[in-house]
Design a protein around this motif. Structure first.
Motif, mmCIF file in Angstrom:
data_model
loop_
_atom_site.group_PDB
_atom_site.id
_atom_site.type_symbol
_atom_site.label_atom_id
_atom_site.label_comp_id
_atom_site.label_asym_id
_atom_site.label_seq_id
_atom_site.Cartn_x
_atom_site.Cartn_y
_atom_site.Cartn_z
ATOM 1 N N LEU A 40 0.818 -1.216 0.000
ATOM 2 C CA LEU A 40 0.000 0.000 0.000
ATOM 3 C C LEU A 40 0.851 1.264 0.000
ATOM 4 C CD1 LEU A 40 -2.742 -0.890 2.661
ATOM 5 C CD2 LEU A 40 -3.076 -0.664 0.206
ATOM 6 N N GLU A 42 4.867 3.137 1.539
ATOM 7 C CA GLU A 42 6.177 3.035 2.193
ATOM 8 C C GLU A 42 6.290 4.190 3.173
ATOM 9 O OE1 GLU A 42 9.376 0.422 1.625
ATOM 10 O OE2 GLU A 42 8.125 0.792 -0.117
ATOM 11 N N GLY A 43 6.765 3.937 4.363
ATOM 12 C CA GLY A 43 6.999 5.024 5.309
ATOM 13 C C GLY A 43 8.461 5.058 5.696
ATOM 14 N N GLY A 44 8.778 5.896 6.659
ATOM 15 C CA GLY A 44 10.168 6.042 7.057
ATOM 16 C C GLY A 44 10.739 4.781 7.686
ATOM 17 N N VAL A 48 3.824 -0.656 4.328
ATOM 18 C CA VAL A 48 2.466 -1.025 4.715
ATOM 19 C C VAL A 48 1.853 -1.842 3.575
ATOM 20 C CG1 VAL A 48 0.184 -0.167 5.374
ATOM 21 C CG2 VAL A 48 2.224 1.009 6.187
ATOM 22 N N ALA A 61 -4.569 -3.733 7.262
ATOM 23 C CA ALA A 61 -3.299 -3.138 6.813
ATOM 24 C C ALA A 61 -2.206 -3.744 7.689
ATOM 25 C CB ALA A 61 -3.332 -1.630 6.974
ATOM 26 N N LYS A 63 1.670 -3.381 8.785
ATOM 27 C CA LYS A 63 2.856 -2.511 8.749
ATOM 28 C C LYS A 63 4.072 -3.322 9.179
ATOM 29 C CE LYS A 63 4.321 2.149 9.933
ATOM 30 N NZ LYS A 63 3.845 3.468 10.357
ATOM 31 N N VAL A 95 -6.947 4.893 14.856
ATOM 32 C CA VAL A 95 -6.811 3.650 14.100
ATOM 33 C C VAL A 95 -6.666 2.468 15.056
ATOM 34 C CG1 VAL A 95 -4.293 3.724 13.844
ATOM 35 C CG2 VAL A 95 -5.669 2.611 12.101
ATOM 36 N N MET A 112 -3.266 -3.533 11.553
ATOM 37 C CA MET A 112 -4.210 -2.459 11.901
ATOM 38 C C MET A 112 -5.393 -2.503 10.953
ATOM 39 S SD MET A 112 -2.072 0.893 10.692
ATOM 40 C CE MET A 112 -0.758 0.658 9.516
ATOM 41 N N GLU A 113 -6.433 -1.782 11.329
ATOM 42 C CA GLU A 113 -7.593 -1.792 10.446
ATOM 43 C C GLU A 113 -7.202 -1.159 9.112
ATOM 44 O OE1 GLU A 113 -10.843 0.945 11.551
ATOM 45 O OE2 GLU A 113 -9.508 1.748 13.081
ATOM 46 N N LEU A 115 -7.737 1.133 6.146
ATOM 47 C CA LEU A 115 -8.480 2.370 5.944
ATOM 48 C C LEU A 115 -8.645 2.622 4.445
ATOM 49 C CD1 LEU A 115 -6.595 4.509 8.612
ATOM 50 C CD2 LEU A 115 -8.770 3.280 8.877
ATOM 51 N N ASN A 163 -1.605 12.388 8.699
ATOM 52 C CA ASN A 163 -1.883 11.384 9.716
ATOM 53 C C ASN A 163 -3.351 11.348 10.128
ATOM 54 O OD1 ASN A 163 0.667 10.342 9.756
ATOM 55 N ND2 ASN A 163 1.410 11.742 11.348
ATOM 56 N N TYR A 165 -6.706 10.145 8.439
ATOM 57 C CA TYR A 165 -7.295 9.464 7.289
ATOM 58 C C TYR A 165 -8.788 9.748 7.242
ATOM 59 C CZ TYR A 165 -4.961 6.353 4.019
ATOM 60 O OH TYR A 165 -4.296 5.853 2.943
ATOM 61 N N ASP A 180 -0.566 6.809 12.925
ATOM 62 C CA ASP A 180 0.863 7.093 13.012
ATOM 63 C C ASP A 180 1.289 7.625 14.380
ATOM 64 O OD1 ASP A 180 3.427 7.078 12.263
ATOM 65 O OD2 ASP A 180 3.242 8.455 10.584
ATOM 66 N N ASP A 566 9.441 14.858 6.269
ATOM 67 C CA ASP A 566 9.134 14.443 7.623
ATOM 68 C C ASP A 566 10.429 14.369 8.413
ATOM 69 O OD1 ASP A 566 6.705 12.222 8.798
ATOM 70 O OD2 ASP A 566 8.388 13.036 9.891
ATOM 71 N N LYS A 568 10.941 12.934 11.273
ATOM 72 C CA LYS A 568 11.032 11.926 12.315
ATOM 73 C C LYS A 568 12.325 11.138 12.220
ATOM 74 C CE LYS A 568 7.182 10.255 11.420
ATOM 75 N NZ LYS A 568 6.085 9.316 11.362
HETATM 76 N N1 ATP Z 1 -4.223 1.570 8.127
HETATM 77 C C1 ATP Z 1 -3.930 1.869 6.851
HETATM 78 N N2 ATP Z 1 -4.818 1.597 5.876
HETATM 79 C C2 ATP Z 1 -4.536 1.896 4.586
HETATM 80 N N3 ATP Z 1 -3.389 2.462 4.164
HETATM 81 C C3 ATP Z 1 -2.484 2.744 5.094
HETATM 82 C C4 ATP Z 1 -2.683 2.480 6.472
HETATM 83 N N4 ATP Z 1 -1.592 2.874 7.163
HETATM 84 C C5 ATP Z 1 -0.749 3.374 6.251
HETATM 85 N N5 ATP Z 1 -1.267 3.298 5.008
HETATM 86 C C6 ATP Z 1 -0.630 3.722 3.760
HETATM 87 O O1 ATP Z 1 0.721 3.345 3.790
HETATM 88 C C7 ATP Z 1 1.557 4.479 3.616
HETATM 89 C C8 ATP Z 1 2.774 4.344 4.516
HETATM 90 O O2 ATP Z 1 2.331 4.422 5.849
HETATM 91 P P1 ATP Z 1 3.340 4.704 7.030
HETATM 92 O O3 ATP Z 1 2.569 4.932 8.271
HETATM 93 O O4 ATP Z 1 4.392 3.663 7.058
HETATM 94 O O5 ATP Z 1 4.025 5.928 6.418
HETATM 95 P P2 ATP Z 1 4.199 7.401 6.768
HETATM 96 O O6 ATP Z 1 3.197 7.832 7.766
HETATM 97 O O7 ATP Z 1 4.279 8.135 5.484
HETATM 98 O O8 ATP Z 1 5.654 7.325 7.303
HETATM 99 P P3 ATP Z 1 6.245 7.308 8.732
HETATM 100 O O9 ATP Z 1 6.013 5.972 9.327
HETATM 101 O O10 ATP Z 1 7.652 7.575 8.426
HETATM 102 O O11 ATP Z 1 5.542 8.410 9.423
HETATM 103 C C9 ATP Z 1 0.710 5.667 3.955
HETATM 104 O O12 ATP Z 1 1.100 6.773 3.220
HETATM 105 C C10 ATP Z 1 -0.682 5.213 3.599
HETATM 106 O O13 ATP Z 1 -0.931 5.504 2.245
#
Ligand code: ATP
Length: 573
Positions: A40, A42-44, A48, A61, A63, A95, A112-113, A115, A163, A165, A180, A566, A568
């Protein structure tokens, strides 16, 4: 993210492209029950995925912590803290985290649920400013989510539209889920302080939403979330964040020293009610003592808009600021301008400041240096930061706060223009695999304008955007090389006369894209004069609209918000 003054510099940085990428888990089954369907985002800290429970066929979802961090105990702890923190807040707008475990290759994940929607940042990007009638229930949900978090002893610390949704629930298209909690601070968990997860002096968060005390690296409390909610509310209603600058330091400095332009003067066509504007400005007071005491109080003020209760009190704060309006911080070196003048009182209903401005003033100066030191550590990636910190502190010691506080602002003198950051070096890319970014920048009328492409971490230049003109070499333009990576890369786009933008891209292959830059808004003399003439005082009951409005301002339909890198730090702090 960011190291604090004098702390060891992290060996790796989240936003830096990394060669060690997370393994693709698509097709695998975790804990024997969660099938991984697709990626879905990529985060830091990781990736996901969309997953499905094999038996109940419910989507989740998943992570997963990046493989490259999996062997670091403190990072695993930080990652799981997100799961732990969120699961401690049983509130419908937070969430839901339901499970966690180890991946077959030794990393960790949590469930996690899922979204199905978009974050509020995308909503603002797509739809521009949002009317108050719609913002009100959105903000109330955010306030309730945070009130529940605070009641559970958790401070989010990185609240921003990304952060929050927005999903559809029943007929409600704007049901909000706050997520987040990756850098959340569990206030009752004293042990985590000891483990270095949340130490005073560290700077966490995203600069556009960062409270002055966060920018100083001071010990945060729940009111950093109140401040961020003020910024979010500002952005939802106006389509833009209150403070932008070309550098992280520039943004932080504005949070500490500048009063935001009143939303009603920024977007007069939005008819933002006076009470709503006062709520934003109260939430964004520099001195946290002057903000709403908690999220419940902020929610009550939002709820009361239109009930005849009147505007909440916003206190005019006298805040010293650097005369250039910004601290220059280029290429890992910092310079602090002299301090002069006071910041104009904010719009809204006024009352006498209750707390000592001098205390705030001195605190802010000290904090700025502290922040500079922290960011120096972050930017320089080396061991020279201690010296820089000491230099900055020595410079601070030579400041005369009491004397400068008395220097009046001359309303007739135009402020010095903010200097465009001059890149000092070309981005070093030898020995790394590269891909080319082909970026075209246009003005709002569709005319190609050429801009610099910089690394926001050190202002080193990658190259220029598409020249447009044949004579300038448009035919041979192939884009600019950046390091190939599956991790997000931030590039800063800077063109004279236009607002800079930070773009987040995944440089996995050659990419082509186009962006529109907004012309820089010029400050009007009228604003400056009215600022000078309005001392901090009780409101004049005869004057119900204290926000100075410009004479004419073209209606802004849709202003893309600035994306922000970001800050973080998943590396232990
Ligand atoms: N519960 C969820 N349901 C659907 N999509 C999600 C969910 N959580 C995260 N995502 C998707 O995955 C992406 C990456 O999430 P993640 O929380 O890892 O990244 P971030 O918030 O951009 O980075 P960081 O963890 O560095 O703050 C998000 O941009 C979002 O599009």
């Amino acid at each position: 993210m960011i190291a604090g003054a004098g702390d060891p510099v992290p060996e790796v940085v989240a936003t830096a492209p990394s060669a060690a990428l997370s393994e693709d888990l698509v097709g695998q089954t975790l804990l024997g029950r969660y099938e991984i369907i697709k990626r879905l985002g990529e985060g830091g800290m990781g990736t996901v995925y969309l997953g499905e429970h094999k038996t109940i066929k419910k989507r989740f979802a998943v992570k997963v912590l990046s493989q490259e961090f999996a062997h670091k105990e403190d990072l695993r702890e930080r990652f799981l803290q997100e799961a732990r923190a969120a699961s401690m807040i049983p509130q419908e707008n937070v969430v839901e985290i339901t499970d966690f475990g180890d991946t077959p290759n030794g990393s960790v994940f949590f469930i996690m649920e899922f979204l199905d929607g978009e974050d509020l940042s995308d909503t603002v990007k797509d739809q521009g400013q949002i009317p108050w009638a719609r913002v009100k229930p959105i903000m109330l949900q955010i306030c309730r989510a945070l009130a529940a978090a605070h009641d559970a002893g958790i401070i989010h610390r990185d609240m921003k539209p990304e952060n929050c949704y927005r999903i559809k629930r029943g007929k409600n298209e704007d049901f909000i889920k706050v997520l987040d909690f990756g850098i959340a601070k569990v206030t009752s968990d004293e042990g985590s302080e000891g483990k270095g997860l949340t130490r005073t002096g560290m700077i966490f968060g995203t600069p556009e939403y960062m409270s002055p005390e966060q920018a100083q690296g001071a010990k945060p409390d729940h009111r950093v979330d109140v401040y961020a909610c003020g910024v979010i509310m500002y952005e939802l209603l106006t389509g833009r964040v209150p403070f932008t600058a070309d550098t992280f330091m520039g943004i932080l400095t504005k949070h500490m020293f500048e009063v935001p332009e009143a939303p009603s003067s920024l977007v007069p066509e939005a008819n933002i009610p006076e009470e709503v504007e006062a709520i934003i400005l109260k939430a964004m007071q520099k001195d946290r003592e002057l903000r709403f005491a908690d999220m419940t109080e902020m929610a009550a003020a939002i709820e009361a808009v239109g009930s005849g209760a009147g505007a909440v009190a916003v206190v005019a704060e006298n805040i010293a600021r650097p005369s250039t309006g910004e601290m220059a911080f280029t290429g890992g070196r910092q310079t602090m301008a002299g301090v002069a003048g006071t910041v104009p009182p904010v719009a809204g209903a006024y009352e006498e400041p209750q707390s000592s401005n001098k205390g705030l003033y001195i605190g802010v100066i000290g904090g700025l240096v502290l922040a500079a030191a922290g960011i120096g550590g972050f930017l320089a990636f080396g061991g020279k930061d201690k010296q820089k910190t000491e230099d900055a502190q020595a410079q601070q010691a030579t400041e005369e706060p009491a004397a400068v506080a008395e220097q009046p602002e001359d309303p007739e003198v135009e402020p010095e223009p903010e200097p465009e950051p001059e890149p000092e070096k070309v981005k070093e890319l030898t020995g790394v695999e590269t891909v080319n970014l082909f970026i075209t920048t246009k003005d709002p009328d569709g005319e190609v304008i050429q801009a610099k492409i910089l690394d926001p971490l050190d202002n080193a230049i990658y190259g220029m955007t598409y020249p447009g003109d044949e004579a300038e070499g448009a035919k041979d333009y192939v884009g600019v090389p950046v390091a190939k990576s599956k991790q997000a890369l931030n590039v800063l786009i800077v063109a004279k006369g236009y607002e800079s933008q930070v773009l987040e891209k995944y440089p996995t292959r050659d990419k082509k894209f186009e962006i529109v830059l907004q012309p820089v808004k010029k400050a009007t003399k009228k604003t400056k004069k009215s600022s000078k003439k309005t001392p901090a005082k009780k409101p004049d009951p005869a004057k119900t609209d204290p926000a100075p409005k410009p004479e004419t301002k073209p209606a802004k339909k849709k202003t893309p918000p600035r994306l922000s890198p970001d800050l973080k730090d998943p590396f232990g702090n």
